[in-house]
Each structure stands twice: as structure tokens, then as C-alpha cells.
Design a protein around this motif. Structure first.
Motif, PDB file in Angstrom:
ATOM      1  N   GLU A   1      17.820  12.998 -23.727  1.00 41.81           N
ATOM      2  CA  GLU A   1      16.654  12.702 -22.891  1.00 41.81           C
ATOM      3  C   GLU A   1      15.416  13.399 -23.447  1.00 41.81           C
ATOM      4  O   GLU A   1      15.475  14.548 -23.866  1.00 41.81           O
ATOM      5  CB  GLU A   1      16.930  13.179 -21.458  1.00 41.81           C
ATOM      6  N   GLY A   2      14.310  12.659 -23.519  1.00 40.30           N
ATOM      7  CA  GLY A   2      13.072  13.219 -24.045  1.00 40.30           C
ATOM      8  C   GLY A   2      12.887  13.042 -25.532  1.00 40.30           C
ATOM      9  O   GLY A   2      11.852  13.421 -26.082  1.00 40.30           O
ATOM     10  N   GLN A   3      13.872  12.461 -26.223  1.00 36.78           N
ATOM     11  CA  GLN A   3      13.759  12.295 -27.674  1.00 36.78           C
ATOM     12  C   GLN A   3      12.754  11.209 -28.029  1.00 36.78           C
ATOM     13  O   GLN A   3      12.651  10.178 -27.360  1.00 36.78           O
ATOM     14  CB  GLN A   3      15.127  11.947 -28.255  1.00 36.78           C
ATOM     15  N   GLU A   4      12.013  11.421 -29.136  1.00 33.43           N
ATOM     16  CA  GLU A   4      11.073  10.425 -29.618  1.00 33.43           C
ATOM     17  C   GLU A   4      11.843   9.185 -30.070  1.00 33.43           C
ATOM     18  O   GLU A   4      12.843   9.287 -30.780  1.00 33.43           O
ATOM     19  CB  GLU A   4      10.281  10.966 -30.804  1.00 33.43           C
ATOM     20  N   VAL A   5      11.343   8.007 -29.683  1.00 27.06           N
ATOM     21  CA  VAL A   5      12.096   6.799 -29.986  1.00 27.06           C
ATOM     22  C   VAL A   5      11.154   5.596 -30.081  1.00 27.06           C
ATOM     23  O   VAL A   5      10.222   5.454 -29.295  1.00 27.06           O
ATOM     24  CB  VAL A   5      13.191   6.553 -28.919  1.00 27.06           C
ATOM     25  N   ALA A   6      11.333   4.783 -31.096  1.00 25.28           N
ATOM     26  CA  ALA A   6      10.868   3.395 -31.190  1.00 25.28           C
ATOM     27  C   ALA A   6       9.373   3.173 -31.349  1.00 25.28           C
ATOM     28  O   ALA A   6       8.964   2.287 -32.096  1.00 25.28           O
ATOM     29  CB  ALA A   6      11.374   2.587 -29.990  1.00 25.28           C
ATOM     30  N   VAL A   7       8.503   3.921 -30.639  1.00 22.69           N
ATOM     31  CA  VAL A   7       7.082   3.571 -30.589  1.00 22.69           C
ATOM     32  C   VAL A   7       6.199   4.804 -30.669  1.00 22.69           C
ATOM     33  O   VAL A   7       6.521   5.851 -30.089  1.00 22.69           O
ATOM     34  CB  VAL A   7       6.740   2.799 -29.289  1.00 22.69           C
ATOM     35  N   ILE A   8       5.071   4.669 -31.385  1.00 24.59           N
ATOM     36  CA  ILE A   8       4.018   5.679 -31.399  1.00 24.59           C
ATOM     37  C   ILE A   8       2.715   4.988 -31.035  1.00 24.59           C
ATOM     38  O   ILE A   8       2.392   3.924 -31.583  1.00 24.59           O
ATOM     39  CB  ILE A   8       3.859   6.335 -32.785  1.00 24.59           C
ATOM     40  N   VAL A   9       1.955   5.610 -30.126  1.00 23.09           N
ATOM     41  CA  VAL A   9       0.664   5.069 -29.711  1.00 23.09           C
ATOM     42  C   VAL A   9      -0.422   6.029 -30.167  1.00 23.09           C
ATOM     43  O   VAL A   9      -0.292   7.253 -30.016  1.00 23.09           O
ATOM     44  CB  VAL A   9       0.600   4.886 -28.187  1.00 23.09           C
ATOM     45  N   VAL A  10      -1.513   5.488 -30.712  1.00 22.90           N
ATOM     46  CA  VAL A  10      -2.670   6.273 -31.127  1.00 22.90           C
ATOM     47  C   VAL A  10      -3.877   5.775 -30.337  1.00 22.90           C
ATOM     48  O   VAL A  10      -4.149   4.563 -30.298  1.00 22.90           O
ATOM     49  CB  VAL A  10      -2.939   6.135 -32.636  1.00 22.90           C
ATOM     50  N   ALA A  11      -4.589   6.702 -29.702  1.00 26.29           N
ATOM     51  CA  ALA A  11      -5.718   6.307 -28.855  1.00 26.29           C
ATOM     52  C   ALA A  11      -6.792   7.377 -28.877  1.00 26.29           C
ATOM     53  O   ALA A  11      -6.631   8.441 -29.485  1.00 26.29           O
ATOM     54  CB  ALA A  11      -5.238   6.031 -27.437  1.00 26.29           C
ATOM     55  N   GLU A  12      -7.869   7.108 -28.163  1.00 23.47           N
ATOM     56  CA  GLU A  12      -9.016   8.016 -28.157  1.00 23.47           C
ATOM     57  C   GLU A  12      -8.752   9.299 -27.374  1.00 23.47           C
ATOM     58  O   GLU A  12      -9.461  10.289 -27.557  1.00 23.47           O
ATOM     59  CB  GLU A  12     -10.239   7.299 -27.567  1.00 23.47           C
ATOM     60  N   SER A  13      -7.770   9.288 -26.497  1.00 27.89           N
ATOM     61  CA  SER A  13      -7.454  10.488 -25.715  1.00 27.89           C
ATOM     62  C   SER A  13      -5.970  10.491 -25.381  1.00 27.89           C
ATOM     63  O   SER A  13      -5.300   9.449 -25.474  1.00 27.89           O
ATOM     64  CB  SER A  13      -8.272  10.530 -24.424  1.00 27.89           C
ATOM     65  N   GLU A  14      -5.475  11.642 -24.968  1.00 25.39           N
ATOM     66  CA  GLU A  14      -4.064  11.740 -24.577  1.00 25.39           C
ATOM     67  C   GLU A  14      -3.797  10.908 -23.328  1.00 25.39           C
ATOM     68  O   GLU A  14      -2.724  10.306 -23.193  1.00 25.39           O
ATOM     69  CB  GLU A  14      -3.701  13.208 -24.339  1.00 25.39           C
ATOM     70  N   ASP A  15      -4.760  10.873 -22.394  1.00 21.78           N
ATOM     71  CA  ASP A  15      -4.580  10.071 -21.186  1.00 21.78           C
ATOM     72  C   ASP A  15      -4.442   8.592 -21.523  1.00 21.78           C
ATOM     73  O   ASP A  15      -3.633   7.866 -20.914  1.00 21.78           O
ATOM     74  CB  ASP A  15      -5.759  10.286 -20.239  1.00 21.78           C
ATOM     75  N   MET A  16      -5.235   8.143 -22.483  1.00 23.51           N
ATOM     76  CA  MET A  16      -5.132   6.736 -22.899  1.00 23.51           C
ATOM     77  C   MET A  16      -3.789   6.463 -23.552  1.00 23.51           C
ATOM     78  O   MET A  16      -3.202   5.384 -23.371  1.00 23.51           O
ATOM     79  CB  MET A  16      -6.273   6.389 -23.856  1.00 23.51           C
ATOM     80  N   CYS A  17      -3.294   7.416 -24.320  1.00 27.77           N
ATOM     81  CA  CYS A  17      -1.950   7.280 -24.899  1.00 27.77           C
ATOM     82  C   CYS A  17      -0.909   7.136 -23.802  1.00 27.77           C
ATOM     83  O   CYS A  17      -0.027   6.258 -23.872  1.00 27.77           O
ATOM     84  CB  CYS A  17      -1.623   8.481 -25.773  1.00 27.77           C
TER      85      CYS A  17
END
Length: 790
Positions: free
Chosen positions: A110-126
Motif C-alpha cells: 500500500e502506498g507504492q508508486e504505480v503506473a502513472v506520474i502527473v506533472v503540474a503547476e502545483s502539488e494541489d493540481m497534481c
């Protein structure tokens, strides 16, 4: 004295080495908050990145639709496991077991990084974009109960992985059987177990549990990376990354960037103790920055840093011993949490070569270990909370003393072999010296369990343990020193993952050159080769040996340059020619023709035959010089059989008070008497001792991971529900350091490092108080349950 091969290894007088209260070069920056860790870097026009993280203990992403996420304002890039850039990404950090894709569809915790990465202008947008992903999950069976995972009916959670995480066991006993279900095996046998038990007058059997626990990073792991036009490096952009643990080489290799074009100005990485693992948040930012053309920041939250420094273990021991207390046979069966895919084997099968039994005279030892695959979590390349299984041997010594009415220290002395081998019956001088000092330090008066009460009515308990003082023999170092404008400079990469060891090296340089600690200019520069890592104090003593040799190379060069300057003095200044310099002074070096006639003492070059005659270093040598030395110190005795040879030792003691009505356990004090051979920097050593004792307090009284058995989700991955000792909780630590000079690193030193960290020193003291066992963490409710009061 064992430092026989280096220059001045048998030095008797010290002016700088061993001095107290010499300030750390980085102390001001750390204390004031000026120091910048990776997550502190903020760049203009910076983007933020976040991973999709699994809400399940064991699941696979079978499909993901990113169309809604792309519509979130501020989203700049979205990558999935199917992206070619991700497919081509290969980690160069430390890893164990079969390789997996860098970003997988499988998350086995549980909590492991998986499948998708999002890049955005802020952490909230991510975060918003991650919520908009349409993800289809295949939820698979999970195991978060180690003992249940051994069951033949348990679901096999990793059928495609058939490796056995053996660490040094082949050739040491029967062939390890193949993996069965979720269980791998690693076994060693020495001597004749049946014969050993037949010779015993008594046999004691016992079980104990070692809970898993964390050792939090000062700062959650993460990095900021950007690409910039190279001013000096020629064609191609430079990669600038801040926050990648260790040297920047792993990142340079990962992205196929020349090391000289990989920039890492910040030296404060904030890594976990003895942690060499790179997190995905520290590896991915260069790729994201290249794709977007802007700086990218990716950091873990505090909740995402709750990986293991030690994993759960159940230990079952059968020990045979004589009526005098001599151990004749040991049968050790351990069941260890193998953790999720890629976990380090240091904290499991490493025991088979680094366990406590190598220091015993008894050679009839069987160790059987089961390593159980689980979905509980990952242990990176750390697991260096020594003792591994060490305290199971401490427990044997204590139980023998209880059975026979003996002092556990006497039992330990009886069973410890001599300096040269397990057949050596001589005492170990360092151990006996530690014991003598420890009895005085603690006013040691052993008593049987439950026999002593304090004036306030609480039950009193005391315990004792010992360990070897280890030292890194495996790390080589490339030291360099410069004399520039009359000042000695020590260039270094500096601290990288929390080891601030360069001060000891500067003290050694000052000692060898007849200077003061303050005279050595420490130049922190990420481009430098030298970095004094390799563990805590045990790495420091090794790097200091190499730096000692380098200092003597520079010393020779200084003395030879002085002779050259005597023969070819610099031209007089224009002011001296007009009589402004006063009458000419007698040259103290008149008649000197060889460097062998000179010495460096008290900051000046002087005559070896008469130290009162000389010149300050700056005046004696106008040339700029540099010296290098590459190598490693002599192999530590500890490494020649992992405890079958002994030199320097350490001992630890604990006193507790237990309230029978509330179940509260108070550690009255810890005591440590340690012989690191030679103390280089007392301030560093004292701090390390305090750290490992508080470390030990946490794992025995407070720390444990709590899982929801139905979902496999960790329930206490926050600093409120996961308890660690605070400033008001930590007890007094009484310390005494001995210096037998029996090591073979700098000046006969060894380290202390994590060898004093322990898993059962407090637990044994609690048993000595109340007469019943309480598995750690010994919280009040568990103490009361053991006493039959709840």
C-alpha cells in the motif's frame, strides 16, 4: 597497538585528536536552518510531480484513462508505464532480487508508486489530476501477517519470483531447499548439534519477537532537477539535481550524463541512518524536467517515508549449557519478514554470517531461517540497525544466569572466545576492560527477577549486553590535501546521507601537520572525489586512516619545499630594498640541506633538533602544494570471520523501574562503556551513542507498525499514531570511553557505529524486574497483560 602499517599509527601524544568540544563545520548551518535539503530548493517556473500510489496492499493496474486528468487546469504532463521514456528508465541505485520495470503496473504494498506520474503547476493540481484518473485495479490477495504467510494454504503473492535471498550462506551447511509458497530458506550448520546437546546439563528454550520499526529521515526524500546550458562543459546541457541521496554518480549513470556535467551543489541529503537506497522521487525529476523544459520538483510526504529499517522477526531458540554456564549447543530458528519486492537482505539472511554466535566458544550452531514474502513494506539498503539477531544471544546469556543464579556478565565472559579464534581460550583485553569499567559505572549488583524494589515501591530491573566494535574494511578512499597561500585545505564532497564525518578527518590532518583544528579549511565541493562515508564512526576511522597517510605525503612535500625555498629564496619585496623592513633577521634554517632536518610543530616549520627555531608555515613555504593518497586501511579483524576474531568491544547496560499498577516502564538510565580503540572526536562519538540508545528505546517501548488485516493498509504511518521517543522521553545515558588502541584503523581505532543499537536490552531489564516476558514494544497494556492484570 594494531595500526602498525601506517605512518604515525603508534603516535603516543595528541594535541588535536581526542579533544572535546571542537565545533562541527556545519553545525551553525544545521542549527539555524540555513542548510538546504533537497526538498528546500525552489526554482523559478518550477513544476511539481506526483505518483499514483496504490490504495491496496497488493494490486495491479489493468487499465487507466487519463483524459479527465488532462483537463485539470495546470496539468503539463502525464506519463504512464506504457510511455517509452518510462520504459527506458533504469535505476542505478542499490536493489535486490530480480529486476522490475522502473514504473510498474504492480504495486505489492500500500502506498507504492504505480503506473502513472502527473506533472503540474502545483502539488494541489497534481493531487486533483490523480483523483480524476479512471483506474481499473485488479486487487489480489495480500499477506501482512508473517506467520500466516507461512501456511501452506496461504495465497502465493509472488509466484513469479523464485529467488532465495541468501546472504553468504552457500557452502556453510546443507543446501537450502527451494522456495515453497511464500517461504524461502537460508540455513547454516556448524559443529555437531546432537553432540553439543548431549554434553549439556540443562537446556532452555524460548521465543521472542522483534517488531518492525522505522528510522525517519530528517526530511522526506525528494529532488528538484533542471537542465541548463553548459557554460564550461562544452556541447550538451548540464543536469542539475538537488536531493539525490549519496554521490551524484548514480543519477549520472542513470541518465547517461558525464559526471562532470552532473551538478549537485547541495550536500544535505537527509538520508535515513546508513541508507543507500534511492527513492523514485529522487530519480525521476531529470526525466520530467527534460520532457517539460522546466525545473521539476518531486517529494514524498511524511506519510510516504514509513519504510523499514528493520522488519518483523520471530525467533525461537534452544540452548544447551553446562552447570557452570558454558554453552554447548545452539539451535536457532528464525522467521523473518521478507517484505515486498526488492527489500534488502541485510536484515534477514545477513545474520547467518554476522550473528552473535561467532563470538561464542560454542561452535555447535544450527541456524534455520525462513524468509516470508509479505506486502507489509520495503526495506531499502539499510537494515543496519545492528544487532540483526544479536540480542537472541544476549537473551541466552541472561536466561542461563537466571537458571544458575549467576551474574550475566560472568556468563558472558565464560562464553566469549579469545582474540584469535573460537578455539582461543584467552580473555579479550578490551572486553575485560569494558566490563571492569561498566561494573563501576553502573554500581552493578545483579539480582534475580522480581527480587528488588525501589524506595517508591516500583520493581527494579537491570540488563547487560556486549558487541564487537566494527569497522569498514571494504571501502576505499581517495584523499586530497592542498597547501594554498599558506593554508591547508581539505576538499571533500561533504555529507551526503547524514554522515558528518569530515571533522574527524580535519582533526587527523591537523595532528599530523602540527596545526590546530581551526587551521584546516574544509572545502565542500560536489566535484571532489573524497567523501568519508562507509558507515558512521566505523567508516570515519577508515577514511581517517587514509587521510592520515595523505597528510604525511603533504608534510613531506612541505618540508622539501622549505628546503627548496632555502636554496632559492624568493626575491625581496620592494619595501625591503628601501630599508622599510628593519634590520635583517638571522635565518633559523641556515645550513639546512635536507628535509630530514626539519619538522612541523605548533604551526611552524622548525628544526627537528630544536623546535624553538623555525618559521610560521606561511613564511617557510610560499609554493602551492597538493598531495593525494588512495587506498584503504588494513582489513579489520572483525571482517576476518565476522566475529571469530575479536579486538575492540563495547558494553551496554540498562536500569528500569516498572509500576505494577499502571504497567508503565521507566528507563532510569542507560550505561555505555565502549572501547573504540582510539577516540577521534568525542563530540561525534557521544552523539552517536545517544542516538543509538534512543533508537533502541523507541523500538522496545514505543514503535511498531499496525496493519488492517482485511485491507493490508498501514494504519499508523504518521507522526501522531506512530510513536517515537521525544525530548521529554529519553533517559540519561552515562558514557565512558576506553582507548586500548587495539583497532587497526587510524591510531589503532575502530568504530562504534550502530553496534550498540539493540532490540532487547530494555526488554531483558523488564523481565529482570517482573519475571515475565513482554515482547517489544513493551507498552503499559502489554506489561499489565503479562502480569495478568488486564
Amino acid at each position: 597497538m594494531a595500526d602498525l602499517v601506517g605512518v604515525n599509527g603508534q603516535r603516543e601524544s595528541f594535541r588535536v585528536v581526542g579533544r572535546h568540544n571542537l565545533p562541527g563545520k556545519l553545525s551553525y548551518a544545521l542549527a539555524t536552518g540555513i542548510a538546504k535539503f533537497g526538498i528546500d530548493y525552489v526554482m523559478p517556473d518550477m513544476l511539481h510531480a506526483k505518483f499514483l500510489r496504490s490504495p491496496y496492499a497488493n494490486a495491479r493496474v489493468t487499465r487507466v484513462d487519463t483524459s479527465r486528468a488532462w483537463k485539470v487546469p495546470g496539468v503539463v504532463d502525464i506519463l504512464t508505464w506504457e510511455d517509452e521514456d518510462i520504459k527506458n528508465l533504469v535505476s542505478r541505485g542499490e536493489s535486490f532480487g530480480p529486476s522490475r520495470p522502473w514504473l510498474d503496473t504492480l504495486a505489492d504494498t500500500e502506498g507504492q508508486e504505480v503506473a502513472v506520474i502527473v506533472v503540474a503547476e502545483s502539488e494541489d493540481m497534481c493531487e486533483r489530476a490523480l483523483r480524476e484518473l479512471d483506474v481499473t485495479w485488479e486487487v489480489m490477495p495480500h499477506i501482512v501477517d508473517v506467520m500466516a504467510g507461512r501456511d501452506s494454504e496461504a495465497p502465493v503473492i509472488r509466484p513469479e519470483v523464485r529467488d532465495t535471498p541468501v546472504f553468504g550462506a552457500p557452502g556453510m551447511g546443507p543446501v537450502n531447499p527451494p522456495k515453497q509458497g511464500n517461504v524461502a530458506f537460508s540455513n547454516t550448520v556448524s559443529g555437531d548439534i546432537d553432540k553439543g546437546f548431549a554434553e549439556a546439563d540443562y537446556i532452555v528454550e524460548y521465543e521472542l519477537r522483534l517488531p518492525p520499526f522505522a528510522s525517519h529521515m530528517p526530511n522526506p526524500s525528494g529532488s528538484v532537477a533542471w537542465w541548463e546550458d553548459s557554460v564550461y562543459g562544452g556541447e550538451g546541457k548540464d543536469l542539475h539535481i538537488e536531493g539525490a541521496v549519496r554521490e551524484r554518480r548514480a543519477i549520472a549513470d542513470m541518465y547517461d550524463v558525464p559526471l562532470e556535467k552532473t551538478i549537485q551543489d547541495g550536500l544535505f541529503m537527509g538520508g535515513k541512518y546508513c541508507d543507500w537506497g534511492l527513492r523514485k522521487s529522487q530519480e525521476v525529476t531529470p526525466l520530467l524536467a527534460k520532457r517539460t523544459g522546466r525545473p521539476v520538483r518531486c517529494v514524498n510526504t511524511r506519510e510516504e517515508t514509513f519504510d523499514f529499517i528493520m522488519k518483523e522477526r520471530f525467533m525461537q531458540l534452544k540452548v544447551g549449557f553446562t552447570k557452570d554456564g558454558l554453552i554447548t549447543a545452539i539451535d536457532d530458528h528464525s522467521i523473518a519478514d521478507g517484505g515486498s519486492w526488492g527489500s534488502s537482505s541485510f536484515g534477514t539472511t545477513g545474520d547467518l554470517t554476522m550473528g552473535p554466535y561467532n563470538s561464542f566458544k560454542c561452535q555447535n550452531v544450527r541456524q534455520q531461517m525462513e524468509i516470508v514474502d509479505t506486502n507489509r513494506g520495503l526495506m531499502f539498503v539499510s537494515g543496519q540497525h545492528c544487532p540483526f539477531n544479536w540480542d537472541i544471544g544476549t537473551m541466552a546469556i541472561y536466561l542461563i544466569s537466571e537458571k544458575l543464579g549467576m551474574d550475566p556478565i560472568d556468563v558472558a565472559q565464560l562464553n566469549l572466545h579469545g582474540p584469535d579464534s573460537q578455539d582461543d581460550t584467552r580473555p579479550v583485553p578490551s572486553f575485560d576492560a569494558c566490563i571492569d569499567a561498566g561494573r563501576k559505572l553502573m554500581d552493578w549488583e545483579p539480582h534475580r527477577a522480581g527480587e528488588k524494589r525501589l524506595p517508591d515501591g516500583r520493581l527494579h530491573g537491570a540488563s547487560f549486553r556486549y558487541q564487537m566494535c566494527p569497522r569498514h574494511s571494504f571501502s576505499g578512499y581517495d584523499a586530497k590535501l592542498e597547501l594554498r597561500d599558506g593554508v591547508v585545505h581539505l576538499p571533500t564532497q561533504g555529507p551526503l546521507f547524514g554522515v558528518y564525518a569530515v571533522e574527524c578527518n580535519a582533526m587527523v590532518v591537523a595532528e599530523e601537520l602540527g596545526l590546530e583544528y581551526e587551521d584546516i579549511a574544509i572545502d565542500f565541493d560536489y566535484r571532489e572525489k573524497f567523501t568519508p562515508v562507509g558507515g558512521g564512526s566505523d567508516g570515519t576511522t577508515a577514511s581517517a586512516w587514509v587521510m592520515k597517510e595523505c597528510a604525511n605525503v603533504l608534510k613531506r612535500e612541505i618540508l622539501e619545499a622549505t628546503v627548496e625555498q632555502i636554496k632559492n629564496p624568493p626575491a625581496p619585496s620592494m619595501f625591503g630594498g628601501f630599508g622599510f623592513g628593519g634590520p635583517p633577521q638571522a635565518d633559523p634554517f641556515e645550513g639546512v640541506v635536507s628535509a630530514d632536518e626539519l619538522d612541523l610543530v605548533d604551526g611552524k616549520v622548525c628544526l627537528k633538533a630544536d623546535h624553538s627555531k623555525g618559521k610560521p608555515l606561511r613564511a617557510a613555504v610560499s609554493a602551492n602544494l597538493f598531495a593525494t593518497y588512495s587506498g584503504r586501511p588494513p582489513t579489520a579483524l572483525w571482517a576476518q570471520g565476522m566475529g571469530k576474531k575479536l579486538d575492540t568491544m563495547n558494553t551496554a547496560y540498562c536500569e528500569v523501574a516498572v509500576d505494577e499498577e499502571t504497567g508503565e516502564v521507566e528507563i532510569l538510565r542507560f550505561g555505555v562503556v565502549a572501547d573504540p580503540g582510539k577516540v577521534l572526536r568525542p563530540t561525534s562519538l557521544e552523539s552517536q551513542i545517544d542516538q543509538v540508545m534512543f533508537f533502541s528505546q523507541g523500538c522496545q517501548l514505543l514503535e511498531d507498525y499496525i496493519y488492517d488485516p482485511k485491507t493490508g493498509v498501514k494504519l499508523n504511518n504518521n507522526m501522531i499514531d506512530y510513536k517515537k521517543p521525544g525530548i521529554l522521553d529519553v533517559p540519561r545515558v552515562d558514557r565512558e570511553f576506553l582507548e586500548t588502541r587495539a583497532g587497526n584503523a587510524a591510531y589503532g581505532s575502530n568504530g562504534i557505529s550502530h553496534s550498540l543499537a539493540n532490540s532487547h536490552l530494555v526488554i531483558i531489564a523488564i523481565h529482570n524486574a517482573i519475571g515475565v516476558w513482554v515482547d517489544p514494544p513493551a507498552t503499559p497494556d502489554k506489561v499489565l497483560l503479562a502480569l495478568g492484570k488486564c
